[in-house]
Design a protein around this motif. Structure first.
Motif, PDB file in Angstrom:
ATOM      1  N   VAL A   1       0.857  -1.192   0.000  1.00 41.55           N
ATOM      2  CA  VAL A   1       0.000   0.000   0.000  1.00 41.55           C
ATOM      3  C   VAL A   1       0.885   1.231   0.000  1.00 41.55           C
ATOM      4  O   VAL A   1       1.820   1.339   0.796  1.00 41.55           O
ATOM      5  CB  VAL A   1      -0.929   0.014   1.236  1.00 41.55           C
ATOM      6  CG1 VAL A   1      -1.686   1.344   1.337  1.00 41.55           C
ATOM      7  CG2 VAL A   1      -1.905  -1.154   1.186  1.00 41.55           C
ATOM      8  N   VAL A   2       0.611   2.151  -0.917  1.00 40.41           N
ATOM      9  CA  VAL A   2       1.332   3.422  -0.895  1.00 40.41           C
ATOM     10  C   VAL A   2       0.339   4.543  -0.641  1.00 40.41           C
ATOM     11  O   VAL A   2      -0.712   4.624  -1.269  1.00 40.41           O
ATOM     12  CB  VAL A   2       2.138   3.670  -2.200  1.00 40.41           C
ATOM     13  CG1 VAL A   2       3.318   2.737  -2.284  1.00 40.41           C
ATOM     14  CG2 VAL A   2       1.277   3.526  -3.443  1.00 40.41           C
ATOM     15  N   VAL A   3       0.674   5.341   0.332  1.00 41.73           N
ATOM     16  CA  VAL A   3      -0.148   6.494   0.694  1.00 41.73           C
ATOM     17  C   VAL A   3       0.775   7.425   1.466  1.00 41.73           C
ATOM     18  O   VAL A   3       1.717   6.958   2.121  1.00 41.73           O
ATOM     19  CB  VAL A   3      -1.386   6.051   1.513  1.00 41.73           C
ATOM     20  CG1 VAL A   3      -0.999   5.452   2.859  1.00 41.73           C
ATOM     21  CG2 VAL A   3      -2.380   7.181   1.684  1.00 41.73           C
ATOM     22  N   ARG A   4       0.535   8.744   1.386  1.00 38.94           N
ATOM     23  CA  ARG A   4       1.418   9.682   2.092  1.00 38.94           C
ATOM     24  C   ARG A   4       1.584   9.280   3.549  1.00 38.94           C
ATOM     25  O   ARG A   4       0.583   9.165   4.262  1.00 38.94           O
ATOM     26  CB  ARG A   4       0.824  11.104   2.034  1.00 38.94           C
ATOM     27  CG  ARG A   4       1.098  11.802   0.720  1.00 38.94           C
ATOM     28  CD  ARG A   4       0.207  12.992   0.545  1.00 38.94           C
ATOM     29  NE  ARG A   4      -1.161  12.559   0.257  1.00 38.94           N
ATOM     30  CZ  ARG A   4      -2.196  13.407   0.220  1.00 38.94           C
ATOM     31  NH1 ARG A   4      -2.035  14.680   0.480  1.00 38.94           N
ATOM     32  NH2 ARG A   4      -3.403  12.972  -0.061  1.00 38.94           N
ATOM     33  N   SER A   5       2.748   9.064   4.081  1.00 42.06           N
ATOM     34  CA  SER A   5       4.031   9.042   3.400  1.00 42.06           C
ATOM     35  C   SER A   5       4.793   7.760   3.764  1.00 42.06           C
ATOM     36  O   SER A   5       5.911   7.772   4.252  1.00 42.06           O
ATOM     37  CB  SER A   5       4.871  10.255   3.804  1.00 42.06           C
ATOM     38  OG  SER A   5       4.236  11.440   3.364  1.00 42.06           O
ATOM     39  N   THR A   6       4.108   6.635   3.524  1.00 39.32           N
ATOM     40  CA  THR A   6       4.705   5.335   3.855  1.00 39.32           C
ATOM     41  C   THR A   6       4.445   4.339   2.731  1.00 39.32           C
ATOM     42  O   THR A   6       3.376   4.371   2.111  1.00 39.32           O
ATOM     43  CB  THR A   6       4.091   4.779   5.163  1.00 39.32           C
ATOM     44  OG1 THR A   6       4.286   5.732   6.204  1.00 39.32           O
ATOM     45  CG2 THR A   6       4.730   3.461   5.576  1.00 39.32           C
TER      46      THR A   6
END
Ligand code: K7E
Ligand code: CUA
Length: 634
Positions: free
Chosen positions: A530-535
């Motif tokens: 999962v990519v989402v601000r900021s990880t």
């Protein structure tokens, strides 16, 4: 006037004031700028092309990227380069060609040569759904204008060598047409010595069928032809709907130095192909299997093709908006020829033939032409504007001629810098061309820009066609190499800005960070990511040397512009995942060690922190061998 419009005029007036001052300067202004022409002309051009910060352009221009294999998107009238759509070539900027799906779509190819973009049409008008484009490597691609992404590459198509005469769509996007530039023995892989060129080498015309709902392309039918070099094409419309026209050079069937051997005859041909008859004949089971496709032989299907003689080595062929005239330009002539479709039909009915080529009837030139328009030297391509005007590019004269359909009067000519190939008129290939601009897609640009050394860019010049006289407005410089472009009113295109969550049907889509992480089956590891601000979750993954590892990456943002990248060091992969999108990337973890992955697309104040580690544990007893082997990863 709108607020934006007012702002534009005010700024242009300010520009005029500044330019007037520069115009009075006695010596060459600093920075090597030329003294402007009549200041008022420059001011008008500045006003017409200036799109103030925050304002939007009026048109999209989709320009072919030639041998860069891409499509460049410009806004008109500003001529700003808004983006690049990678099609036949990997493009790290958007991660195209690095994830599993686009790698597979590109196949074994690392390049393409894309010449002719074709917007999808409904009733002969651009409908803003798809853009098709050819590749010389026998392929054709479809770009979805909902998200500006390449969705399908069809091909290489059997029997086609050098897909230049493509992709031209029919008025209701029934087909994207193709034709072979290079004749070869078919099926591909067949041997025949060059001495047998005239008899054993073949050209091919292809109808690529398009699904009207999904845009999905499939192989429709092929027609075998004599070994001419098919060049350009255009679909009939209005009265000529159902027909397809292709130009050729080398009707001499010459080999060796074609500049000599293929320029002997006074006339080559435009082929008129009855594509509905081709469709019907295939449905009736006609044709012979060649290279895995059913191929029609014109000898066995009378009426399928006729040859229209056209002045020396024609290049472009363009059908007028009402479909009545077929404009063919012999590039070694000083005229362009307007053929009358009604006369073509009459000549066919009366069998007004002067001979045949391998059984394909050749029509009598005098019976089918309406006019030879004295446009100037080296006519290549013709486009159409409002009020029945046509615009023809002149390579040798380095100019564009404006002339009137029906009266055949040449009313204006404008020099371009330099040596124009194609030209594109706004909405110019539709049944109702009502655009304000023509763009001259020039081959040479020397001295018109700061020098970049020997690799000179091409140029695209914006020309105003709203008045009687054409006016040059702007020089833009482009990457290699625009051939044709198409220009569509911006409000016809309706792009999305995020992929809606509910539309994401990817089996490995992961919307909850709690579900992120690796899952092993034997030596295959799937990492839901999962990519989402900021990880990037997971922040580290440990696998064994020799495992096959798939990262399935979902960008769970639903905010416009929040793209995240996934660059994997040491394994030559870089993806960009748009908001709401899931992409997979698979590698064979054959090199032991620790390999950082990180977000390559700047996304937030803590973008730099968006990183993790792929840890590859060495094989037991490991190992020099593993490391060596690892260096050969793909
Ligand atoms: Cu004229 Cu490939 Cu259409 Cu170049 S082509 S200019
Ligand atoms: Cu996510 Cu940068």
């Amino acid at each position: 006037m709108t607020l934006q419009g007012k702002r534009r005029v005010a700024i242009a007036a300010a520009a005029l004031a500044m330019i007037s001052v520069a115009g009075c300067a006695p010596s060459k202004p600093k920075g090597g700028r030329r003294a402007p022409a009549a200041a008022s002309d420059v001011a008008v051009a500045a006003q017409k092309t200036y799109v103030a910060p925050g304002d939007l352009d009026e048109y999209y221009m989709f320009s072919s990227g030639g041998h860069s294999g891409q499509v460049f998107v410009y806004g008109l009238p500003s001529m700003r380069h808004l983006g690049t759509i990678p099609v036949f070539t990997p493009y790290p900027g958007t991660g195209y060609g690095y994830d599993d799906d686009t790698r597979k779509m590109l196949g074994a190819y690392t390049w393409g040569d894309a010449h002719h973009p074709a917007l999808s049409e409904t009733k002969g008008d651009y409908d803003g759904r798809w853009l098709f484009i050819n590749d010389m490597n026998g392929r054709v691609a479809r770009i979805d204008l909902r998200d500006f992404k390449t969705k399908q590459i069809l091909g290489p198509i059997p029997n086609v060598s050098g897909n230049h005469g493509s992709s031209f769509v029919t008025p209701n996007t029934e087909y994207a047409m193709m034709s072979s530039r290079f004749s070869v023995p078919i099926p591909l892989g067949t041997y025949a010595p060059i001495e047998k060129y005239a008899t054993d080498y073949k050209g091919v015309v292809v109808g690529v069928k398009i699904d009207p709902k999904s845009g999905e392309m499939s192989l429709g039918w092929e027609i075998v032809t004599p070994p001419f070099d098919w060049d350009l094409g255009d679909a009939g419309k209005g009265v000529s709907d159902g027909w397809m026209f292709f130009t050729c050079y080398n009707s001499e069937r010459g080999t060796g130095k074609l500049e000599v051997t293929a320029s002997q005859r006074d006339r080559d041909y435009i082929a008129a192909v009855d594509w509905r008859l081709a469709e019907k004949s295939i449905a009736e089971g006609k044709g012979k299997m060649i290279g895995g496709v059913r191929v029609l032989d014109p000898r066995e299907v009378p009426g399928l093709i006729y040859l229209m003689p056209c002045g020396k080595s024609p290049h472009g062929v363009d059908v007028s908006p009402d479909g009545k005239w077929i404009i063919g330009s012999g590039k070694l002539q000083g005229v362009t020829t307007a053929f009358n479709f009604e006369k073509v039909q009459t000549a066919i009915r009366n069998k007004d033939f002067i001979g045949d080529e391998d059984g394909i009837p050749v029509l009598k030139y005098e019976s089918i032409k309406d006019a030879e328009v004295p446009v100037g030297l080296g006519p290549l391509h013709t486009q159409f504007g409002p009020d029945g005007f046509a615009y023809t590019s002149l390579f040798v004269d380095s100019a564009i001629a404006k002339w009137k359909l029906g009266t055949w009067e040449v009313v204006d000519k404008i020099p371009v810098s330099y040596s124009v190939g194609h030209l594109a008129a706004a909405e110019g290939d539709t049944v109702s061309p009502d655009g304000k601009y023509v763009v001259s897609l020039n081959k040479l640009s020397h001295g018109r820009h700061l020098s970049l050394g020997p690799s000179q860019p091409e140029s695209s010049q914006l020309i105003d066609i709203t008045e009687e006289k054409m006016k040059l407005l702007y020089d833009a410089f482009t990457e290699p190499e625009p051939h044709y472009a198409q220009i569509i009113k911006a409000d016809k295109v309706k792009p999305i800005e995020v992929y809606p969550k509910e539309e994401n049907k990817h089996p490995l889509a992961t919307w909850d960070v709690k579900e992120a992480g690796p899952k092993r089956e034997g030596d295959r590891v799937v990492v839901r990511t999962v990519v989402v601000r900021s990880t990037i979750t997971p922040t580290s993954v440990e696998v064994n040397q020799g495992d096959t590892v798939t990262f399935a990456i979902t960008n769970i943002e639903q905010t416009t512009d929040e793209l995240h990248g996934f660059g994997l060091l040491g394994y030559d992969r870089n993806l960009v995942v748009d908001p709401g999108e899931t992409k997979t990337v698979t590698i064979k973890a054959d090199k032991p060690g620790v390999f950082p992955y990180y977000c390559t697309n700047f996304c937030s104040a803590l973008h730099q922190e968006m990183q993790g580690y792929l840890i590859v544990k060495p094989r037991a007893g490991g190992d020099e061998k593993g490391r060596k082997h690892g260096e050969e990863h793909d």
